[in-house]
Structure formats: structure tokens, C-alpha cells
Scaffold this active site. Structure first.
Site, PDB file in Angstrom:
ATOM      1  N   ASP A 134       0.835  -1.202   0.000  1.00 46.70           N
ATOM      2  CA  ASP A 134       0.000   0.000   0.000  1.00 46.70           C
ATOM      3  C   ASP A 134       0.870   1.254   0.000  1.00 46.70           C
ATOM      4  O   ASP A 134       0.611   2.210  -0.744  1.00 46.70           O
ATOM      5  CB  ASP A 134      -0.914  -0.034   1.225  1.00 46.70           C
ATOM      6  CG  ASP A 134      -1.726   1.247   1.368  1.00 46.70           C
ATOM      7  OD1 ASP A 134      -2.515   1.555   0.460  1.00 46.70           O
ATOM      8  OD2 ASP A 134      -1.558   1.947   2.378  1.00 46.70           O
ATOM      9  N   GLU A 143      -1.890  -5.715  -3.279  1.00 43.28           N
ATOM     10  CA  GLU A 143      -0.977  -4.894  -2.468  1.00 43.28           C
ATOM     11  C   GLU A 143       0.147  -5.748  -1.882  1.00 43.28           C
ATOM     12  O   GLU A 143       1.310  -5.315  -1.844  1.00 43.28           O
ATOM     13  CB  GLU A 143      -1.748  -4.206  -1.349  1.00 43.28           C
ATOM     14  CG  GLU A 143      -2.636  -3.066  -1.828  1.00 43.28           C
ATOM     15  CD  GLU A 143      -3.421  -2.426  -0.711  1.00 43.28           C
ATOM     16  OE1 GLU A 143      -3.649  -1.210  -0.766  1.00 43.28           O
ATOM     17  OE2 GLU A 143      -3.824  -3.151   0.239  1.00 43.28           O
TER      18      GLU A 143
END
Length: 249
Positions: free
Chosen positions: A67, A135
Site C-alpha cells: 500500500d 498490495e
């Protein structure tokens, strides 16, 4: 010496690891160095794996790292491409690119769920599993190959095929936020009536009735309160779209 080491390592892999290695190589576009990073990226916490130090082995920490890397690379791209954009504009555009909906779409397009090791059946996962794994994959690439390869992957899989500045400027991130902002501006009363609404097959669903000035404008149901509210807000937005867009001008 390094070349011989790589050849030896590739030959010594189990057949299962070799298939996984080749699959990951096709997805990311270059050869992994340490396959364990990628195996961790596809390990769900339900497996209850731990390493020799007693630390849980699953994708959640890699998800956090991925992220951060996505945000950094996207921020750098927008900073260069839109020199006139202020902080608020750049933040909003980055949010559109790395929205949960978009990340789920990326994970789904790459068919990442097929590699997940889990004790939960695939059909019982929520939609966010796709974005979470995407992610985690980005995080694994960063750990394995460093920033250059991580940026290369994000450029090829996210920015080049999906990032169109002109289209993103008109993309709505949250219909609920947009509708609430309009109601507050126009001094209209709004209310989300949320209730459990179990489906025919017994699955747990949530229903929503969205009222504006005490009139029910839209109804929706979904697997979470948040999704149901967003779906009802989208329907209400389209009901009032001409008024909302007229008052924006």
C-alpha cells in the site's frame, strides 16, 4: 558464481514451487530472486503458519508495505504529470487510482486468487481479497527486487493501462460523500435507514433506505452496511444528477 547459484536453486525447487515460480514470473514480468516473499504474499492468516521465530506468516504485513509503495509511486507519477496540480488535487487523484474498488479490479484481472493458500473457500472471500493480495504482491516485489522493479511493475500494471488523467478527473470516488455534501449545501435532511435483510439463500445482507427530506429516494442491499449505503447513494445521485451538476456550475 551468482549465475551458477541461481541455476542450482532453480533446479533444486520442488515441482510445485517451480510451477508457482513460473506463474509469478509471468505476472510480474521478471524473474523473482527469493520465492518465499511471494509465497508469503499469497498466504492467508487462516492457514495459521508461523516461522522459526514464532512470527505469523501471512500476507498482511506485505499488504501494508505494498500500500505504501503504491502510494509513493503513484504520487511521484502525478507530481511529474500534473505540474499545475496543488496538494488537494494530487491527493484526490491518487485516492482515485488506489481506491479499494480499483485495486480489487487489478487483483481480479491478474487472477491472483488462484494462488492463495487458505482454509477458507474462495467463494466465501469478500471482494477486498483481490485488492489485498495485489498490495501484498507489490510489497513482495519491493522486498525481493527493490524500488526500481517495484516501480516498473506499478508502471506496467497500473499506470500505463489504467491511469488516464482526464477520465480520473471526472471519476466519483464516493457517491455517499458527494450526496451528503450536496444535501448539506442545499440544507436538505438525509437519513440512512440500515437493517439486516437476509437473502433467499440465507446469506447475511444489509438493506438500506435512503431518505431525503423525509422521502425515500433509493433502496439497496449488499453484503456490508458500507456497500449498501454506497449503492443507495449512487442511485439517489442519479435521481438528482441534473440538479447536482447544475448547481456545481
Amino acid at each position: 558464481m551468482n549465475l551458477l547459484k541461481k541455476i542450482f536453486q532453480k533446479k533444486s525447487r520442488s515441482n510445485e514451487d517451480g510451477i508457482f515460480f513460473d506463474s509469478i514470473e509471468k505476472i510480474i514480468g521478471f524473474q523473482p530472486e527469493t520465492i518465499e516473499n511471494y509465497q508469503r504474499a499469497f498466504t492467508h492468516r487462516s492457514v495459521n503458519k508461523i516461522d522459526e521465530n514464532g512470527i505469523p506468516v501471512n500476507y498482511e504485513r506485505l499488504e501494508f508495505l505494498g500500500d505504501a509503495m503504491l502510494s509513493a509511486v503513484i504520487a511521484g507519477h502525478l507530481f511529474k504529470k500534473v505540474p499545475s496540480g496543488d496538494e488537494g488535487y494530487l491527493t484526490k487523484m491518487r485516492s482515485k487510482i488506489v481506491s479499494r474498488e480499483h485495486l480489487n479490479e487489478l487483483g481480479r484481472d491478474l487472477n491472483l486468487l488462484q494462488f492463495v493458500e487458505s482454509k477458507i473457500q474462495a467463494q466465501n472471500f469478500g471482494d477486498n481479497i483481490y485488492g489485498n493480495i495485489f498490495e501484498a504482491l507489490v510489497g513482495a516485489i519491493y522486498l525481493d527486487k527493490g524500488y526500481f522493479y517495484c516501480e516498473k511493475f506499478i508502471q506496467e500494471k497500473v499506470i500505463l493501462p489504467y491511469v488516464d488523467i482526464a477520465k480520473l478527473e471526472g471519476k466519483v470516488i464516493s457517491y455517499k460523500s458527494l450526496l451528503i455534501e450536496w444535501c448539506q449545501k442545499e440544507k436538505k435532511q438525509f437519513y440512512f435507514d440500515v437493517f439486516e435483510d437476509n437473502g433467499i439463500r440465507g446469506e447475511r445482507l444489509f438493506g438500506v433506505k435512503l431518505s431525503i427530506d423525509e422521502i425515500v429516494i433509493a433502496k439497496a442491499r449488499a453484503t456490508s452496511k458500507k456497500k449498501a449505503e454506497e449503492k443507495a447513494s449512487q442511485r439517489a445521485f442519479f435521481a438528482f444528477q441534473s440538479k447536482i451538476e447544475k448547481e456545481k456550475k
